[in-house]
Design a protein around this motif. Structure first.
Motif, PDB file in Angstrom:
ATOM      1  N   ARG A  27       0.834  -1.218   0.000  1.00  0.00           N
ATOM      2  CA  ARG A  27       0.000   0.000   0.000  1.00  0.00           C
ATOM      3  C   ARG A  27       0.861   1.258   0.000  1.00  0.00           C
ATOM      4  N   GLU A  28       1.948   1.245   0.775  1.00  0.00           N
ATOM      5  CA  GLU A  28       2.825   2.416   0.810  1.00  0.00           C
ATOM      6  C   GLU A  28       3.481   2.656  -0.543  1.00  0.00           C
ATOM      7  N   ILE A  29       3.954   1.603  -1.178  1.00  0.00           N
ATOM      8  CA  ILE A  29       4.598   1.733  -2.488  1.00  0.00           C
ATOM      9  C   ILE A  29       3.599   2.220  -3.528  1.00  0.00           C
ATOM     10  N   GLU A  30       2.385   1.690  -3.500  1.00  0.00           N
ATOM     11  CA  GLU A  30       1.357   2.139  -4.439  1.00  0.00           C
ATOM     12  C   GLU A  30       1.039   3.611  -4.213  1.00  0.00           C
ATOM     13  N   ARG A  31       0.943   4.036  -2.968  1.00  0.00           N
ATOM     14  CA  ARG A  31       0.635   5.435  -2.659  1.00  0.00           C
ATOM     15  C   ARG A  31       1.767   6.353  -3.125  1.00  0.00           C
ATOM     16  N   ILE A  32       2.994   5.976  -2.886  1.00  0.00           N
ATOM     17  CA  ILE A  32       4.138   6.787  -3.320  1.00  0.00           C
ATOM     18  C   ILE A  32       4.151   6.895  -4.841  1.00  0.00           C
ATOM     19  N   THR A  33       3.892   5.791  -5.534  1.00  0.00           N
ATOM     20  CA  THR A  33       3.846   5.798  -6.996  1.00  0.00           C
ATOM     21  C   THR A  33       2.777   6.759  -7.492  1.00  0.00           C
ATOM     22  N   ARG A  34       1.600   6.712  -6.890  1.00  0.00           N
ATOM     23  CA  ARG A  34       0.501   7.591  -7.289  1.00  0.00           C
ATOM     24  C   ARG A  34       0.846   9.062  -7.022  1.00  0.00           C
ATOM     25  N   ILE A  35       1.511   9.347  -5.910  1.00  0.00           N
ATOM     26  CA  ILE A  35       1.934  10.723  -5.601  1.00  0.00           C
ATOM     27  C   ILE A  35       2.939  11.206  -6.640  1.00  0.00           C
ATOM     28  N   LEU A  36       3.923  10.380  -6.952  1.00  0.00           N
ATOM     29  CA  LEU A  36       4.937  10.779  -7.935  1.00  0.00           C
ATOM     30  C   LEU A  36       4.313  11.072  -9.288  1.00  0.00           C
ATOM     31  N   ARG A 105       5.045  14.437   4.144  1.00  0.00           N
ATOM     32  CA  ARG A 105       3.922  14.713   5.039  1.00  0.00           C
ATOM     33  C   ARG A 105       3.110  13.451   5.328  1.00  0.00           C
ATOM     34  N   GLU A 106       2.849  12.650   4.307  1.00  0.00           N
ATOM     35  CA  GLU A 106       1.985  11.484   4.477  1.00  0.00           C
ATOM     36  C   GLU A 106       2.693  10.238   5.001  1.00  0.00           C
ATOM     37  N   LEU A 107       3.987  10.079   4.702  1.00  0.00           N
ATOM     38  CA  LEU A 107       4.642   8.805   4.989  1.00  0.00           C
ATOM     39  C   LEU A 107       5.905   8.892   5.831  1.00  0.00           C
ATOM     40  N   SER A 108       6.378  10.086   6.159  1.00  0.00           N
ATOM     41  CA  SER A 108       7.682  10.201   6.821  1.00  0.00           C
ATOM     42  C   SER A 108       7.739   9.542   8.190  1.00  0.00           C
ATOM     43  N   ASN A 109       6.610   9.427   8.873  1.00  0.00           N
ATOM     44  CA  ASN A 109       6.650   8.781  10.182  1.00  0.00           C
ATOM     45  C   ASN A 109       6.645   7.256  10.074  1.00  0.00           C
ATOM     46  N   ARG A 110       6.387   6.710   8.875  1.00  0.00           N
ATOM     47  CA  ARG A 110       6.333   5.265   8.693  1.00  0.00           C
ATOM     48  C   ARG A 110       7.472   4.703   7.871  1.00  0.00           C
ATOM     49  N   CYS A 111       8.057   5.505   6.987  1.00  0.00           N
ATOM     50  CA  CYS A 111       9.084   4.965   6.099  1.00  0.00           C
ATOM     51  C   CYS A 111       9.960   6.091   5.550  1.00  0.00           C
ATOM     52  N   ALA A 112      11.161   5.723   5.152  1.00  0.00           N
ATOM     53  CA  ALA A 112      12.063   6.672   4.494  1.00  0.00           C
ATOM     54  C   ALA A 112      12.000   6.420   2.998  1.00  0.00           C
ATOM     55  N   VAL A 113      11.912   7.508   2.226  1.00  0.00           N
ATOM     56  CA  VAL A 113      11.738   7.387   0.784  1.00  0.00           C
ATOM     57  C   VAL A 113      12.817   8.190   0.070  1.00  0.00           C
ATOM     58  N   ASP A 114      13.554   7.526  -0.817  1.00  0.00           N
ATOM     59  CA  ASP A 114      14.541   8.188  -1.665  1.00  0.00           C
ATOM     60  C   ASP A 114      13.994   8.193  -3.089  1.00  0.00           C
ATOM     61  N   VAL A 115      14.006   9.371  -3.715  1.00  0.00           N
ATOM     62  CA  VAL A 115      13.534   9.497  -5.088  1.00  0.00           C
ATOM     63  C   VAL A 115      14.664  10.092  -5.926  1.00  0.00           C
ATOM     64  N   GLU A 116      15.068   9.372  -6.954  1.00  0.00           N
ATOM     65  CA  GLU A 116      16.061   9.846  -7.907  1.00  0.00           C
ATOM     66  C   GLU A 116      15.355  10.034  -9.241  1.00  0.00           C
ATOM     67  N   VAL A 117      15.618  11.151  -9.902  1.00  0.00           N
ATOM     68  CA  VAL A 117      14.963  11.440 -11.170  1.00  0.00           C
ATOM     69  C   VAL A 117      16.012  11.481 -12.280  1.00  0.00           C
ATOM     70  N   TYR A 118      15.756  10.717 -13.337  1.00  0.00           N
ATOM     71  CA  TYR A 118      16.635  10.646 -14.493  1.00  0.00           C
ATOM     72  C   TYR A 118      15.832  10.990 -15.736  1.00  0.00           C
ATOM     73  N   SER A 119      16.517  11.472 -16.752  1.00  0.00           N
ATOM     74  CA  SER A 119      15.860  11.695 -18.041  1.00  0.00           C
ATOM     75  C   SER A 119      16.131  10.478 -18.933  1.00  0.00           C
ATOM     76  N   LYS A 120      15.342  10.362 -19.996  1.00  0.00           N
ATOM     77  CA  LYS A 120      15.579   9.286 -20.953  1.00  0.00           C
ATOM     78  C   LYS A 120      16.992   9.361 -21.514  1.00  0.00           C
TER      79      LYS A 120
END
Length: 163
Positions: A27-36, A105-120
């Protein structure tokens, strides 16, 4: 009983892509994907083409099935997401500020999330240079979203009625 949906971005389908994880993690991964996907803001930069998220890939321990969570010591694996966009200008932090703030805001108290952004073009360069760090992580990663395969997120103004 509701018939099964054929929408390739149905929550259950996305969660099935990480079916090896416990339900809470799915559920957390799905929510993060939807936010991104939903809070990517390409209007923050001027670019020669409209901004588009091409892929979202889960990499790291959750994709490799080597994640850990120790409630006693409060240590746990971070979620690692790689986002691929269609133009290098959309890797700018301004495009991702709202998404990152919402995740914090939504997930920081439950998990740490690293997001890296790359171009094609970053990915193409990694392939031509045989950058094993990037290529190995993409190959071992789980594609949570691929623009060519998955349906777009519904917009508020054009939601379709389900049968």
């Amino acid at each position: 009983m509701t018939p099964p949906t054929t929408d390739v971005y149905a929550r259950e389908v996305v969660m099935a892509r990480v079916g090896h994880l416990i339900r809470r993690k799915q559920r957390e991964i799905e929510r993060i994907t939807r936010i991104l996907r939903g809070l990517f803001d390409p209007s923050q930069v001027q670019a020669p083409e409209p901004g588009q998220v091409k892929r979202i890939i889960l990499v790291g321990p959750y994709a490799r099935r080597s994640w850990y969570e120790d409630r006693r010591t409060i240590e746990f694996s971070d979620y690692e997401f790689w986002v691929v966009v269609n133009h290098p200008l959309f890797t700018d932090e301004l495009c991702w500020r709202r998404a990152r703030a919402t995740i914090d805001r939504e997930l920081s108290n439950r998990c740490a999330v690293d997001v890296e952004v790359y171009s094609k073009s970053d990915i193409r360069a990694a392939k031509s240079e045989r950058d094993t760090f990037i290529l190995d992580r993409i190959e071992a990663g789980i594609a949570l979203y691929r623009a060519a395969r998955d349906a777009p997120l519904p917009t508020r103004g054009n939601r379709e009625e389900r049968p």
